[in-house]
Design a protein around this motif. Structure first.
Motif, short mmCIF file in Angstrom:
data_model
loop_
_atom_site.label_atom_id
_atom_site.label_comp_id
_atom_site.label_asym_id
_atom_site.label_seq_id
_atom_site.Cartn_x
_atom_site.Cartn_y
_atom_site.Cartn_z
N TRP A 1 -0.13 4.17 -4.01
CA TRP A 1 -1.43 4.31 -3.36
C TRP A 1 -1.30 4.35 -1.83
O TRP A 1 -1.97 5.13 -1.16
CB TRP A 1 -2.37 3.19 -3.80
CG TRP A 1 -3.56 3.12 -2.92
CD1 TRP A 1 -3.87 2.15 -2.02
CD2 TRP A 1 -4.59 4.12 -2.79
NE1 TRP A 1 -5.01 2.47 -1.35
CE2 TRP A 1 -5.47 3.68 -1.80
CE3 TRP A 1 -4.83 5.35 -3.42
CZ2 TRP A 1 -6.58 4.42 -1.41
CZ3 TRP A 1 -5.93 6.08 -3.03
CH2 TRP A 1 -6.80 5.61 -2.04
N ASN A 2 -0.44 3.50 -1.27
CA ASN A 2 -0.36 3.42 0.19
C ASN A 2 0.09 4.73 0.82
O ASN A 2 -0.48 5.18 1.81
CB ASN A 2 0.59 2.29 0.62
CG ASN A 2 -0.01 0.94 0.33
OD1 ASN A 2 -1.23 0.81 0.18
ND2 ASN A 2 0.82 -0.08 0.25
N ASP A 3 1.10 5.37 0.21
CA ASP A 3 1.57 6.65 0.74
C ASP A 3 0.49 7.72 0.58
O ASP A 3 0.29 8.56 1.46
CB ASP A 3 2.84 7.11 0.01
CG ASP A 3 4.08 6.47 0.61
OD1 ASP A 3 3.91 5.62 1.51
OD2 ASP A 3 5.19 6.81 0.19
N ASP B 1 -8.50 -3.57 -7.62
CA ASP B 1 -7.94 -2.62 -6.66
C ASP B 1 -8.29 -1.19 -7.04
O ASP B 1 -8.57 -0.36 -6.19
CB ASP B 1 -6.41 -2.75 -6.61
CG ASP B 1 -5.99 -4.10 -6.08
OD1 ASP B 1 -6.70 -4.63 -5.21
OD2 ASP B 1 -4.96 -4.62 -6.54
N THR C 1 5.59 0.60 -2.37
CA THR C 1 6.98 0.20 -2.57
C THR C 1 7.18 -1.30 -2.65
O THR C 1 8.28 -1.75 -2.91
CB THR C 1 7.86 0.77 -1.46
OG1 THR C 1 7.18 0.55 -0.23
CG2 THR C 1 8.11 2.23 -1.64
N GLU C 2 6.14 -2.07 -2.41
CA GLU C 2 6.30 -3.52 -2.55
C GLU C 2 5.89 -3.95 -3.95
O GLU C 2 5.88 -5.13 -4.25
CB GLU C 2 5.50 -4.24 -1.47
CG GLU C 2 4.04 -4.49 -1.76
CD GLU C 2 3.22 -3.23 -1.90
OE1 GLU C 2 3.72 -2.16 -1.51
OE2 GLU C 2 2.13 -3.31 -2.43
N SER D 1 0.46 -0.03 -5.96
CA SER D 1 0.03 0.02 -4.56
C SER D 1 1.07 0.65 -3.64
O SER D 1 0.72 1.32 -2.69
CB SER D 1 -0.41 -1.35 -4.06
OG SER D 1 0.62 -2.25 -4.17
N ARG E 1 -2.40 -0.76 -11.20
CA ARG E 1 -2.86 -1.94 -10.46
C ARG E 1 -4.00 -2.66 -11.19
O ARG E 1 -4.50 -2.18 -12.20
CB ARG E 1 -3.33 -1.53 -9.06
CG ARG E 1 -2.25 -0.91 -8.20
CD ARG E 1 -2.82 -0.41 -6.90
NE ARG E 1 -3.87 0.59 -7.13
CZ ARG E 1 -4.77 0.95 -6.22
NH1 ARG E 1 -4.77 0.38 -5.03
NH2 ARG E 1 -5.68 1.86 -6.50
#
Lengths: 148, 169
Positions: free
Chosen positions: B155-157, B82, B128-129, B126, B78
């Protein structure tokens, strides 16, 4: 107080602000549905197979309700939906702030550069909600394209 | 009250109809039912644009296990902004969008000093998007890294699971 709640010009101004914000917010999303779908997905609040439907329909709800509030066509329905959506946005941003998720707002643009700080986003949405409540309560009958 | 309910329903129906119709008419419309990758847990999320020869995609559980394994390096694809805000503990930032265009080969030669090519590498962005981890993973294989794995949940998971993280430069 009563005069404040019936002020014609304040009514027009607040309707233009709220309606304008929602119309403006809808345009970028309508033109790039796949980008907006990614953002909806990233909120992790909608089941995977409903993500696209939400991404297709939500911007049109914003656009049509924005027009409704400004023009007066089904004004009460329009402002009810807009207020409801604002509460949904506040909840969605709040939940993801607590989760610590790296969120793209998807408010006014589908660009991933627009990554707002969650707290300022929440303040902005709360302010918007306050204006929505005023629009809802204002009883002015003037400056509408459609008669109430 | 019924008047308001009726108005609300009509505005919704109007939006749904116009939305679906415009999505059909619109050149860049999307399928009504999307096929979004599952994320988290033992199932590895895979990029929709993955190709056959791409590095393997790993699940959150596998990433968490590799995190415990000595010698494994986590690479954050990223932007530096971030990365500084929050990242997987011990990760190294290789911001894919900011890599130099002019001396790309040289960049990879330099990086090899900090990130040896014989290590197990876990690349993430970040979530899956985001496709940065896939692009960076492909380049790492191309520039001689032997064992690259893509943690597409990213990162989100990792943050959702409450796994170790750190902040700062």
């Amino acid at each position: 107080m009563n005069r404040f709640m019936q002020n014609d010009y304040l009514s027009l101004l607040t309707r233009l602000v709220v309606g304008g914000i929602f119309i403006y917010a809808s345009l970028d999303k309508i033109s790039q549905p796949s980008e907006f779908a990614r953002i909806v997905y990233n909120y992790h609040l909608v089941p995977g197979n409903l993500v696209n439907l939400v991404a297709i329909i939500l911007p049109w709800v914003e656009l049509i309700c924005g027009l409704s509030v400004i023009s007066g066509f089904y004004r009460e329905g329009g402002i009810l939906i807009i207020g409801f959506l604002t509460v949904v946005f506040i909840t969605a941003v709040g939940i993801n702030a607590i989760r610590g998720v790296d969120l793209e707002c998807g408010c006014f643009t589908v660009s991933s550069r627009a990554r707002g700080n969650a707290l300022s986003l929440l303040y902005r949405d709360l302010l918007l909600l306050a204006v929505c409540i005023y629009v809802w309560l204002n009883r002015s009958q003037r400056f509408y394209l459609f008669r109430q | 009250m019924t008047k308001r309910l009726r108005q609300t329903a009509i505005l919704f129906l109007l939006s749904i109809s116009i939305g679906i119709i415009s999505n059909f008419v619109n050149g860049n419309g999307i399928p009504l039912i999307g096929d979004w990758p599952a994320s988290g847990g033992s199932e590895a999320a895979v990029s929709p644009s993955a190709e056959e020869n791409d590095p393997p995609f790993i699940s959150l559980d596998e990433a968490a296990a590799l995190f415990q394994t000595p010698g494994v390096l986590f690479i954050d694809a990223r932007d530096p902004e971030d990365f500084e805000l929050d990242r997987i503990k011990g990760a190294i930032n290789v911001p894919y969008d900011y890599l130099p265009d002019d001396d790309y080969e040289g960049y990879w030669e330099n990086l090899a000093n900090e990130v040896p090519r014989d290590r197990i590498i876990v690349v993430y962005c970040s979530g899956t998007e985001c496709e940065l981890s896939l692009y960076l993973g492909r380049d790492m294989v191309h520039y001689g890294y032997r064992d690259v794995r893509i943690f597409y949940g990213g990162w989100n998971d990792w943050a959702n699971a409450g796994l170790p993280k750190e902040q700062g430069e």
